[in-house]
Motif scaffolding. Structure first.
Motif, mmCIF file in Angstrom:
data_model
loop_
_atom_site.group_PDB
_atom_site.id
_atom_site.type_symbol
_atom_site.label_atom_id
_atom_site.label_comp_id
_atom_site.label_asym_id
_atom_site.label_seq_id
_atom_site.Cartn_x
_atom_site.Cartn_y
_atom_site.Cartn_z
ATOM 1 N N GLU A 5 8.571 -5.190 0.182
ATOM 2 C CA GLU A 5 8.346 -5.297 -1.256
ATOM 3 C C GLU A 5 7.372 -4.194 -1.660
ATOM 4 O OE1 GLU A 5 7.653 -9.128 -3.133
ATOM 5 O OE2 GLU A 5 8.047 -10.030 -1.180
ATOM 6 N N PHE A 6 7.592 -3.649 -2.840
ATOM 7 C CA PHE A 6 6.743 -2.584 -3.340
ATOM 8 C C PHE A 6 5.957 -3.058 -4.548
ATOM 9 C CE2 PHE A 6 9.771 -0.290 -0.849
ATOM 10 C CZ PHE A 6 9.087 0.806 -0.371
ATOM 11 N N GLY A 7 4.798 -2.448 -4.749
ATOM 12 C CA GLY A 7 3.969 -2.709 -5.917
ATOM 13 C C GLY A 7 3.504 -1.391 -6.505
ATOM 14 N N ILE A 8 2.969 -1.463 -7.704
ATOM 15 C CA ILE A 8 2.459 -0.283 -8.388
ATOM 16 C C ILE A 8 0.941 -0.271 -8.261
ATOM 17 C CG2 ILE A 8 2.316 0.914 -10.609
ATOM 18 C CD1 ILE A 8 5.156 0.717 -9.485
ATOM 19 N N CYS A 9 0.388 0.866 -7.903
ATOM 20 C CA CYS A 9 -1.053 1.030 -7.766
ATOM 21 C C CYS A 9 -1.715 0.828 -9.134
ATOM 22 C CB CYS A 9 -1.365 2.428 -7.234
ATOM 23 S SG CYS A 9 -3.137 2.820 -7.230
ATOM 24 N N PRO A 10 -2.765 -0.006 -9.211
ATOM 25 C CA PRO A 10 -3.424 -0.221 -10.497
ATOM 26 C C PRO A 10 -4.214 0.996 -10.978
ATOM 27 C CG PRO A 10 -4.565 -1.396 -8.754
ATOM 28 C CD PRO A 10 -3.318 -0.824 -8.152
ATOM 29 N N TYR A 11 -4.535 1.907 -10.089
ATOM 30 C CA TYR A 11 -5.326 3.079 -10.459
ATOM 31 C C TYR A 11 -4.476 4.287 -10.820
ATOM 32 C CZ TYR A 11 -9.222 0.360 -8.799
ATOM 33 O OH TYR A 11 -10.155 -0.630 -8.640
ATOM 34 N N ASP A 12 -3.239 4.328 -10.339
ATOM 35 C CA ASP A 12 -2.333 5.431 -10.660
ATOM 36 C C ASP A 12 -0.914 4.870 -10.696
ATOM 37 O OD1 ASP A 12 -0.763 7.702 -10.842
ATOM 38 O OD2 ASP A 12 -1.957 8.848 -9.408
ATOM 39 N N LYS A 13 -0.384 4.720 -11.901
ATOM 40 C CA LYS A 13 0.915 4.067 -12.084
ATOM 41 C C LYS A 13 2.071 4.836 -11.442
ATOM 42 C CE LYS A 13 -0.910 0.843 -14.585
ATOM 43 N NZ LYS A 13 -1.345 -0.350 -13.945
ATOM 44 N N THR A 14 1.857 6.075 -11.029
ATOM 45 C CA THR A 14 2.920 6.836 -10.372
ATOM 46 C C THR A 14 3.002 6.521 -8.880
ATOM 47 O OG1 THR A 14 1.502 8.748 -9.942
ATOM 48 C CG2 THR A 14 2.692 8.711 -12.044
ATOM 49 N N ARG A 16 3.840 4.171 -5.937
ATOM 50 C CA ARG A 16 4.643 2.997 -5.567
ATOM 51 C C ARG A 16 4.355 2.728 -4.095
ATOM 52 N NH1 ARG A 16 10.371 2.453 -4.120
ATOM 53 N NH2 ARG A 16 10.998 0.349 -4.672
ATOM 54 N N ILE A 17 3.710 1.616 -3.814
ATOM 55 C CA ILE A 17 3.166 1.339 -2.485
ATOM 56 C C ILE A 17 3.786 0.062 -1.908
ATOM 57 C CG2 ILE A 17 1.003 0.974 -1.196
ATOM 58 C CD1 ILE A 17 1.127 3.620 -2.755
ATOM 59 N N MET A 18 4.053 0.052 -0.605
ATOM 60 C CA MET A 18 4.483 -1.177 0.061
ATOM 61 C C MET A 18 3.318 -2.165 -0.002
ATOM 62 S SD MET A 18 6.681 0.028 3.351
ATOM 63 C CE MET A 18 6.053 1.667 3.649
ATOM 64 N N LEU A 19 3.620 -3.412 -0.345
ATOM 65 C CA LEU A 19 2.568 -4.396 -0.595
ATOM 66 C C LEU A 19 1.637 -4.605 0.593
ATOM 67 C CD1 LEU A 19 4.311 -7.132 -2.761
ATOM 68 C CD2 LEU A 19 2.770 -5.304 -3.475
ATOM 69 N N PHE A 20 2.147 -4.521 1.798
ATOM 70 C CA PHE A 20 1.270 -4.733 2.950
ATOM 71 C C PHE A 20 0.282 -3.581 3.133
ATOM 72 C CE2 PHE A 20 4.595 -2.307 5.054
ATOM 73 C CZ PHE A 20 3.926 -1.570 6.019
ATOM 74 N N ARG A 21 0.542 -2.447 2.492
ATOM 75 C CA ARG A 21 -0.371 -1.301 2.551
ATOM 76 C C ARG A 21 -1.289 -1.203 1.335
ATOM 77 N NH1 ARG A 21 3.521 3.509 4.858
ATOM 78 N NH2 ARG A 21 3.726 2.632 6.939
ATOM 79 N N MET A 22 -1.076 -2.044 0.353
ATOM 80 C CA MET A 22 -1.810 -1.951 -0.907
ATOM 81 C C MET A 22 -3.332 -2.056 -0.754
ATOM 82 S SD MET A 22 -1.386 -1.359 -4.146
ATOM 83 C CE MET A 22 0.270 -1.786 -4.642
ATOM 84 N N PRO A 23 -3.883 -2.987 0.029
ATOM 85 C CA PRO A 23 -5.346 -3.064 0.128
ATOM 86 C C PRO A 23 -5.989 -1.750 0.572
ATOM 87 C CG PRO A 23 -4.366 -5.028 1.058
ATOM 88 C CD PRO A 23 -3.230 -4.081 0.773
#
Length: 93
Positions: A5-14, A16-23
């Motif tokens: 699953e992917f999410g959007i970085c809150p600091y840079d909307k461009t 697109r990060i895999m959720l397990f790598r988001m932290p």
């Protein structure tokens, strides 16, 4: 085809990060952020938002917590069953 699953970085909307790598990504990306300060959701630290009240209306982690809290209140406020010998379950034998 990706299974992540992917999410959007809150600091840079461009970003697109895999959720397990988001932290890890957020920690790195926050250092370069120059916008208005974002608040950290206490129910999921990867949620960074400007308006916390609006966020909590939609945050699945917050809503799940509220549901669990309601269940706990219901369980603690229920009346104990009466035992067949006529004694109340709350009175010591």
């Amino acid at each position: 085809m990706s299974y992540y699953e992917f999410g959007i970085c809150p600091y840079d909307k461009t970003h697109r990060i895999m959720l397990f790598r988001m932290p890890k990504h957020i920690v790195k990306c926050e250092k370069n952020y120059r916008g208005p300060p974002l608040k950290i959701c206490k129910y999921n630290a990867t949620h960074r938002v400007l308006d916390m009240e609006e966020h909590l209306k939609e945050c699945p982690y917050y809503l799940r917590t509220i549901d669990n809290h309601a269940v706990q209140i219901a369980l603690t406020s229920r009346i104990a069953p009466i035992q067949e010998d006529g004694n109340d379950a709350n009175t010591p034998l």
